[in-house]
Design an enzyme around this catalytic site. Structure first.
Site, PDB file in Angstrom:
ATOM      1  CG  HIS A  33      -2.068  -0.833   1.250  1.00  0.00           C
ATOM      2  ND1 HIS A  33      -2.688  -1.217   2.415  1.00  0.00           N
ATOM      3  CD2 HIS A  33      -2.745  -1.446   0.267  1.00  0.00           C
ATOM      4  CE1 HIS A  33      -3.694  -2.019   2.142  1.00  0.00           C
ATOM      5  NE2 HIS A  33      -3.744  -2.184   0.841  1.00  0.00           N
ATOM      6  CG  HIS A  93     -10.113  -6.399  -3.803  1.00  0.00           C
ATOM      7  ND1 HIS A  93     -10.638  -5.139  -3.700  1.00  0.00           N
ATOM      8  CD2 HIS A  93      -8.997  -6.415  -3.010  1.00  0.00           C
ATOM      9  CE1 HIS A  93      -9.875  -4.433  -2.863  1.00  0.00           C
ATOM     10  NE2 HIS A  93      -8.872  -5.178  -2.454  1.00  0.00           N
ATOM     11  CD  GLU A 147      -6.005  -2.338  -2.111  1.00  0.00           C
ATOM     12  OE1 GLU A 147      -6.715  -3.171  -1.511  1.00  0.00           O
ATOM     13  OE2 GLU A 147      -5.289  -1.504  -1.525  1.00  0.00           O
ATOM     14  CG  ASP A 176      -3.107  -6.075  -3.734  1.00  0.00           C
ATOM     15  OD1 ASP A 176      -3.909  -5.166  -4.005  1.00  0.00           O
ATOM     16  OD2 ASP A 176      -3.280  -6.866  -2.796  1.00  0.00           O
ATOM     17  CG  HIS A 195      -9.671  -4.431   2.484  1.00  0.00           C
ATOM     18  ND1 HIS A 195      -8.878  -3.319   2.523  1.00  0.00           N
ATOM     19  CD2 HIS A 195      -9.267  -5.141   1.440  1.00  0.00           C
ATOM     20  CE1 HIS A 195      -7.989  -3.387   1.535  1.00  0.00           C
ATOM     21  NE2 HIS A 195      -8.205  -4.481   0.887  1.00  0.00           N
ATOM     22  CG  ASP A 203      -7.396  -8.317   0.028  1.00  0.00           C
ATOM     23  OD1 ASP A 203      -6.346  -8.824  -0.382  1.00  0.00           O
ATOM     24  OD2 ASP A 203      -7.811  -7.213  -0.356  1.00  0.00           O
ATOM     25  CE1 TYR A 233      -3.535  -9.170   4.158  1.00  0.00           C
ATOM     26  CE2 TYR A 233      -5.657  -9.740   5.105  1.00  0.00           C
ATOM     27  CZ  TYR A 233      -4.878  -9.441   4.007  1.00  0.00           C
ATOM     28  OH  TYR A 233      -5.444  -9.417   2.759  1.00  0.00           O
ATOM     29  CG  HIS A 285      -2.483 -10.881  -0.156  1.00  0.00           C
ATOM     30  ND1 HIS A 285      -1.716 -10.485  -1.220  1.00  0.00           N
ATOM     31  CD2 HIS A 285      -3.514  -9.998  -0.084  1.00  0.00           C
ATOM     32  CE1 HIS A 285      -2.257  -9.408  -1.771  1.00  0.00           C
ATOM     33  NE2 HIS A 285      -3.358  -9.100  -1.107  1.00  0.00           N
TER      34      HIS A 285
HETATM   35 FE1  FEO Z   1      -7.167  -5.158  -0.902  1.00  0.00          FE
HETATM   36 FE2  FEO Z   1      -4.865  -7.469  -1.445  1.00  0.00          FE
HETATM   37  O1  FEO Z   1      -5.688  -5.837  -1.712  1.00  0.00           O
END
Ligand code: FEO
Length: 397
Positions: A23, A79, A81, A83, A145, A164, A192, A225
């Protein structure tokens, strides 16, 4: 390059051993991370998630070793984002008409990031996509999230793709939860949760109960992840239920910054007062200017009470203390007590400023805090020890 997860399900992601910040600079990743993408090769073929943008070319190269790209029937984008979606543009350049399944908010965030009018198919909780003998069932998970987040369940193989949720920033070539060091794994899981999911805890509880009510058999959780949960995947679900329920341990954390050691001495003497009164409580001290902020947040998450200290400077507080107060305001910790302390030479506003900020952040103030002039003398030291003693009694479980 792929790892077989179960039957026709393969991990096709990237292990990033080098990553130390995520991030931007916002989240420390002492043990690296992984970007988990999955390939499901049934009669129909689906891709779940991609990887972070710097690894897009490597990802597409590896994926094309597994399957001809124009044979991919569906892309699941749970999602947006970066990544997760970072390789999406490159992937779609090879198969521009392939349908992308995502939530309504997923369309908004993917368009917002990539400005492309791909073949979006909006799905809602309970919608199904046939892969032949097996089906994908979609489960929206807003604010776990991001507003666009979604889970996905593969029937017959009983795999929950949780994006996530249930993840952790943890690089390991083992890739399965039963093979890795359990202390390392759960340290990263709680960090996390504390840093990313704390503000959404009521939604975590609600979503888990909703998914459990479906009574779907669960053999594996494939998060996006870290490791894949194949050994008792329910163990991380149970942890999430605990962590989302105003979690605390018998811990008091003392956080401070100091200029000429006066506030540090106060911290240590208060700690002595607490631990000499309550032998069971775990008292921990951290200098905020010298400690990783995400590790600090994890310690706050575990605490039943915190003390935060700064000397007064320019009628204010030191910037490391101000920074962590800003962080905790957003994280919305619940069921935690707090107090302020600090030394001063002239005006002495620091304890009042810290107390006000702690209250705004949702902490229950134990008292007005304690301040001493200059570097505490014998009388000041005695006051700090006594303050610690009284505080221990007030917050004893
Ligand atoms: Fe919300 Fe793994 O990014």
């Amino acid at each position: 390059m792929s790892i077989n997860v179960k039957n026709n399900v393969f991990w096709i992601g990237k292990i990033d051993w080098e990553l130390r910040k995520f991030h931007g600079d916002e989240y420390s990743t002492h043990r690296g991370s992984t970007y988990n993408s999955y390939l499901i090769k049934e009669e129909k073929t689906a891709i779940f998630d991609t990887v972070w943008a710097p690894f897009a070319e490597e990802y597409i190269h590896n994926l094309s070793q597994e399957i001809e790209l124009d044979k991919i029937d569906y892309v699941i984008a749970p999602h947006a984002e970066i990544d997760h979606s970072g390789a999406l543009s490159l992937l779609m350049s090879h198969m521009p008409d392939t349908p992308i399944y995502c939530t309504q908010n997923g369309v908004k965030s993917l368009k917002g990031h990539y400005h492309q009018d791909w073949n979006f198919n909006v799905v809602k909780t309970g919608d199904r996509l046939s892969l032949g003998q097996k089906e994908l069932i979609f489960i929206e998970a807003p604010m776990l999230h991001w507003p666009d987040s979604m889970f996905c369940y593969l029937t017959e193989d009983n795999i929950l793709f949780s994006n996530d949720a249930f993840g952790q920033h943890y690089a390991s070539e083992y890739m399965f939860n039963d093979l890795v060091d359990q202390n390392e794994l759960f340290d990263e899981c709680i960090k996390y949760y504390a840093n990313i999911l704390t503000p959404f805890s009521p939604l975590v509880t609600k979503k888990i109960k909703e998914v459990l009510a479906f009574n779907l058999p669960l053999d594996i959780i494939c998060a996006s992840h870290g490791i894949i949960w194949r050994d008792r995947p329910e163990q991380i679900v149970e942890k999430y239920l605990k962590w989302s329920d105003d979690y605390q341990e018998n811990q008091i954390t003392i956080l401070y910054d100091t200029m000429w050691s006066g506030t540090r001495v106060m911290a240590e003497k208060i700690a002595h007062g607490i631990s000499s009164t309550d032998k069971a409580v775990n008292v921990k001290l951290f200098n905020l200017a010298k400690t990783d902020k995400n590790d600090v947040i994890t310690e706050i998450f575990k605490s039943k009470a915190i003390l935060m200290g700064s000397p007064t400077i320019n009628r204010g507080i030191l910037v490391s203390v101000a920074g962590i107060l800003e962080e905790v305001k957003g994280l919305k910790f619940k069921n935690k007590k707090a107090a302020a302390f600090g030394c001063y030479g002239w005006s002495g506003e620091s304890t009042k400023i810290i107390s006000e900020n702690l209250k705004t952040a949702g902490f229950e103030l134990i008292d007005d805090g304690i301040k001493t002039m200059w570097r505490p003398d014998n009388e000041g030291i005695t006051q700090c020890v006594e303050y610690g003693r009284q505080l221990a009694a007030k917050v004893r479980l």
